[in-house]
Design an enzyme around this catalytic site. Structure first.
Site, mmCIF file in Angstrom:
data_model
loop_
_atom_site.group_PDB
_atom_site.id
_atom_site.type_symbol
_atom_site.label_atom_id
_atom_site.label_comp_id
_atom_site.label_asym_id
_atom_site.label_seq_id
_atom_site.Cartn_x
_atom_site.Cartn_y
_atom_site.Cartn_z
ATOM 1 N N GLY A 14 0.813 -1.220 0.000
ATOM 2 C CA GLY A 14 0.000 0.000 0.000
ATOM 3 C C GLY A 14 0.838 1.258 0.000
ATOM 4 C CB SER A 16 0.019 3.690 -4.677
ATOM 5 O OG SER A 16 -1.102 3.439 -3.850
ATOM 6 N NE ARG A 17 -4.520 5.341 -3.016
ATOM 7 C CZ ARG A 17 -5.592 5.213 -2.258
ATOM 8 N NH1 ARG A 17 -5.931 6.193 -1.441
ATOM 9 N NH2 ARG A 17 -6.349 4.143 -2.314
ATOM 10 C CB SER A 39 -5.348 -2.518 -4.946
ATOM 11 O OG SER A 39 -5.900 -1.349 -5.476
ATOM 12 C CB SER A 140 -5.489 1.385 13.793
ATOM 13 O OG SER A 140 -6.371 2.460 14.037
ATOM 14 C CE1 TYR A 153 -8.317 -0.096 9.243
ATOM 15 C CE2 TYR A 153 -8.961 0.995 11.281
ATOM 16 C CZ TYR A 153 -8.057 0.821 10.254
ATOM 17 O OH TYR A 153 -6.891 1.542 10.250
ATOM 18 C CE LYS A 157 -5.052 -1.440 10.321
ATOM 19 N NZ LYS A 157 -3.885 -1.520 9.453
HETATM 20 P P1 NAP Z 1 -4.609 5.254 2.158
HETATM 21 O O1 NAP Z 1 -4.107 6.631 1.946
HETATM 22 O O2 NAP Z 1 -6.066 4.970 2.034
HETATM 23 O O3 NAP Z 1 -3.786 4.279 1.166
HETATM 24 C C1 NAP Z 1 -4.093 2.932 1.161
HETATM 25 C C2 NAP Z 1 -3.023 2.153 0.449
HETATM 26 O O4 NAP Z 1 -3.378 0.761 0.568
HETATM 27 C C3 NAP Z 1 -2.955 2.457 -1.035
HETATM 28 O O5 NAP Z 1 -1.652 2.284 -1.494
HETATM 29 C C4 NAP Z 1 -3.872 1.405 -1.621
HETATM 30 O O6 NAP Z 1 -3.556 1.056 -2.963
HETATM 31 C C5 NAP Z 1 -3.582 0.216 -0.726
HETATM 32 N N1 NAP Z 1 -4.713 -0.702 -0.705
HETATM 33 C C6 NAP Z 1 -5.989 -0.428 -0.364
HETATM 34 N N2 NAP Z 1 -6.752 -1.518 -0.541
HETATM 35 C C7 NAP Z 1 -5.934 -2.487 -1.024
HETATM 36 C C8 NAP Z 1 -6.128 -3.818 -1.440
HETATM 37 N N3 NAP Z 1 -7.327 -4.397 -1.408
HETATM 38 N N4 NAP Z 1 -5.082 -4.496 -1.908
HETATM 39 C C9 NAP Z 1 -3.856 -3.931 -1.969
HETATM 40 N N5 NAP Z 1 -3.608 -2.685 -1.585
HETATM 41 C C10 NAP Z 1 -4.633 -1.968 -1.134
HETATM 42 O O7 NAP Z 1 -4.207 4.671 3.573
HETATM 43 P P2 NAP Z 1 -3.488 5.385 4.825
HETATM 44 O O8 NAP Z 1 -4.450 6.283 5.486
HETATM 45 O O9 NAP Z 1 -2.165 5.883 4.417
HETATM 46 O O10 NAP Z 1 -3.311 4.128 5.798
HETATM 47 C C11 NAP Z 1 -2.153 3.328 5.772
HETATM 48 C C12 NAP Z 1 -2.198 2.380 6.947
HETATM 49 O O11 NAP Z 1 -2.305 3.112 8.169
HETATM 50 C C13 NAP Z 1 -3.395 1.431 6.920
HETATM 51 O O12 NAP Z 1 -3.018 0.175 7.438
HETATM 52 C C14 NAP Z 1 -4.375 2.090 7.888
HETATM 53 O O13 NAP Z 1 -5.255 1.149 8.441
HETATM 54 C C15 NAP Z 1 -3.415 2.648 8.906
HETATM 55 N N6 NAP Z 1 -3.983 3.753 9.671
HETATM 56 C C16 NAP Z 1 -4.289 4.931 9.065
HETATM 57 C C17 NAP Z 1 -4.816 5.958 9.822
HETATM 58 C C18 NAP Z 1 -5.167 7.290 9.235
HETATM 59 O O14 NAP Z 1 -5.684 8.135 9.980
HETATM 60 N N7 NAP Z 1 -4.912 7.537 7.968
HETATM 61 C C19 NAP Z 1 -5.024 5.774 11.200
HETATM 62 C C20 NAP Z 1 -4.701 4.566 11.769
HETATM 63 C C21 NAP Z 1 -4.166 3.556 10.990
HETATM 64 P P3 NAP Z 1 -4.385 1.712 -4.212
HETATM 65 O O15 NAP Z 1 -3.738 3.030 -4.465
HETATM 66 O O16 NAP Z 1 -4.230 0.712 -5.310
HETATM 67 O O17 NAP Z 1 -5.804 1.831 -3.764
#
Ligand code: NAP
Length: 247
Positions: A14, A16-17, A39, A140, A153, A157
């Site tokens: 994950g 890409s962003r 993905s 998380s 979710y 975790k």
């Molecule tokens: P995000 O910006 O939504 O990015 C999600 C990443 O995961 C993207 O690269 C996406 O790829 C990939 N992904 C999503 N669904 C997928 C699938 N089915 N198969 C393969 N790859 C997949 O996420 P984020 O906010 O940076 O979160 C990153 C991590 O931190 C996650 O584990 C999240 O649970 C955790 N987290 C985040 C927060 C928050 O506030 N942001 C808080 C607590 C924990 P695509 O570009 O192809 O969709």
């Protein structure tokens, strides 16, 4: 000891962003070659890989839908030999818990929990042979403070952290550290829409002792620390990076 990752090869799922992209760039800054994963084909992923190459490191993009166990196993095969595994990709579905469908349960548990198990099973073997490895799972704050509409979710975790603790003890003798880094509210694509509601945004901000959302880079530095030699004595931990939200 230092923070260098020279000569290491990393897979960041994950990346890409969001948080994963910041981790991929930070590991590359430390000297690692990095596999960028997402993905489906995306310009954002290509752009992260290009930035890593511009630093003089090797990088490629591999796509795999981690809700599908067969795709996850294919990803593991393509990334075989990675020294560093960062389990960052997740699926997060927000809705009242009574309405969660079986398909939504499977998507979240396959991506957030089963894929972590499948990747660790496969990628830890060469790490054991090399007597060096780093595994970092992204957890998380919801492991301690679950959002009422993210039941599966948050529990996925917690389940992932259970894997991490068990494996940390089992892999320690092989020079492999295994940890969770648990973000609080980090401003990324997944919560931009929810946080555009000013009432919800105020509630969220008031729940964070430092009084502001984190940025993706707030997570990346700790992941690099864990992956470096300075991290060699840290294993089996769940490190909350959340501005105090878990307190
Ligand atoms: P995000 O910006 O939504 O990015 C999600 C990443 O995961 C993207 O690269 C996406 O790829 C990939 N992904 C999503 N669904 C997928 C699938 N089915 N198969 C393969 N790859 C997949 O996420 P984020 O906010 O940076 O979160 C990153 C991590 O931190 C996650 O584990 C999240 O649970 C955790 N987290 C985040 C927060 C928050 O506030 N942001 C808080 C607590 C924990 P695509 O570009 O192809 O969709």
């Amino acid at each position: 000891m230092d923070f260098n990752l020279n000569g290491k090869r990393a897979l960041v799922t994950g990346s890409s962003r969001g948080i994963g992209s910041a981790i991929a760039l930070e590991l590359a800054r430390g000297g690692a070659d990095v596999i960028v994963h997402c993905s489906r084909p995306s310009k954002k992923a290509d752009n992260i890989a290009q930035q890593i190459q511009d630093m003089g490191r090797k990088s490629e993009v591999i796509t795999a839908d981690l809700t599908n166990p067969e795709s996850t196993i294919e990803l593991a095969e393509k990334a075989m030999g990675a020294d560093i595994l960062v389990l960052n990709a997740s699926v997060q579905i927000r809705k009242p818990w009574q309405e969660i469908t079986v398909a939504e349960y499977i998507m979240q548990t396959n991506c957030n929990y089963l894929s972590s198990l499948l990747l660790m099973q496969r990628l830890s073997r060469p790490m054991q042979e090399k007597k060096w490895g780093r595994i970092v799972a992204i957890g998380s704050v919801q492991e301690l403070k679950p959002h009422p509409q993210m039941l599966v979710y948050s529990s996925s975790k917690c389940a992932q952290t259970g894997l991490i603790k068990s494996l940390a003890a089992q892999l320690a003798k092989d020079g492999i550290t295994v940890n969770t880094v648990a973000p609080g509210v980090i401003y990324t694509d997944r919560n931009i829409e929810a946080l555009s509601d000013p009432v919800y945004a105020r509630q969220v901000t008031e729940s964070i002792p430092v009084g502001f959302y984190g940025q993706k880079e707030d997570i990346a530095g700790t992941v690099r620390l864990l992956c470096s030699d300075f991290g060699r004595y840290i294993t089996g931990q769940n490190i909350f990076i959340d501005g105090g939200k878990s307190l």
